[in-house]
Scaffold this active site. Structure first.
Site, PDB file in Angstrom:
ATOM      1  CB  SER A  72     -32.007 -27.124 -32.617  1.00 24.21           C
ATOM      2  OG  SER A  72     -32.283 -25.752 -32.412  1.00 24.21           O
ATOM      3  CE  LYS A  73     -39.100 -29.416 -30.895  1.00 22.20           C
ATOM      4  NZ  LYS A  73     -39.025 -30.564 -31.736  1.00 22.20           N
ATOM      5  CB  SER A  74     -33.056 -22.575 -33.024  1.00 18.07           C
ATOM      6  OG  SER A  74     -32.720 -22.541 -31.658  1.00 18.07           O
ATOM      7  CB  THR A  85     -26.023 -25.657 -28.829  1.00 14.85           C
ATOM      8  OG1 THR A  85     -26.331 -26.336 -27.619  1.00 14.85           O
ATOM      9  CG2 THR A  85     -26.102 -26.582 -30.022  1.00 14.85           C
ATOM     10  CE  LYS A 103     -23.852 -23.348 -25.351  1.00 11.72           C
ATOM     11  NZ  LYS A 103     -24.668 -23.231 -24.134  1.00 11.72           N
ATOM     12  CG  ASN A 132     -25.713 -18.518 -25.891  1.00 14.64           C
ATOM     13  OD1 ASN A 132     -25.488 -17.324 -26.040  1.00 14.64           O
ATOM     14  ND2 ASN A 132     -26.719 -18.961 -25.163  1.00 14.64           N
ATOM     15  CG  ASP A 168     -25.965 -20.627 -22.292  1.00 11.86           C
ATOM     16  OD1 ASP A 168     -26.950 -20.706 -23.048  1.00 11.86           O
ATOM     17  OD2 ASP A 168     -24.862 -21.122 -22.558  1.00 11.86           O
ATOM     18  CB  ALA A 173     -27.957 -33.709 -19.129  1.00 14.27           C
TER      19      ALA A 173
END
Length: 142
Positions: free
Chosen positions: A15-17, A62, A66, A87, A102, A128
């Site tokens: 994850s880049k969050s 994620t 969820k 989410n 989403d 995916a």
């Protein structure tokens, strides 16, 4: 005071969050502590409550959490109720409020970034989600 947030998933190391939210916080002068927390499904609820007990005020969720996150929410947005999953979690007192971004995120990406007009169209999505790879095709409705 630093607001504490997390993204929960399994796996979630990709994850880049955390980087995105840290950058946003710096740009806006907001102190943010945002972490990626990898929890197996059987540990998610305990981990979510531990995060709240440590001052967590919100979270992104994620796969595969969820639907479980949906089940712990006291209040939900209409779109979260329609989706049956969330989410995005916001702590309100000792309860969770849930939303899902989403669907609207996908629609905005397709319309704003890719210039697609989805009105009057039927669409098939094949993807995916955990890999971030999705293929969309649309056809004119009949």
């Amino acid at each position: 005071m630093t607001d504490r947030y997390a993204v929960f998933g399994h796996p979630v190391a990709h994850s880049k969050s955390p980087q995105i939210h840290a950058t946003f916080g710096r740009q806006e002068g907001i102190a943010v502590d945002y972490r990626a927390i990898d929890l197996a499904p059987d540990a998610f609820l305990a981990g979510l409550e531990a995060c709240a007990a440590e001052g967590g005020v919100g979270a992104n969720v994620t796969l595969p959490h969820k639907e479980t996150a949906f089940s712990v929410c006291t209040t939900l947005t209409a779109r979260a109720r329609r989706a049956g999953s969330v989410n995005t979690l916001l702590r309100k007192g000792d309860r969770w409020h849930g939303d899902t971004t989403d669907g609207i995120g996908l629609v905005r990406d397709l319309t704003d970034r890719h210039g697609l007009d989805l009105r009057g169209r039927r669409m098939l999505l094949i993807g995916a989600a955990a890999t971030g790879k999705t293929c969309a095709t649309s056809a004119t409705s009949s």
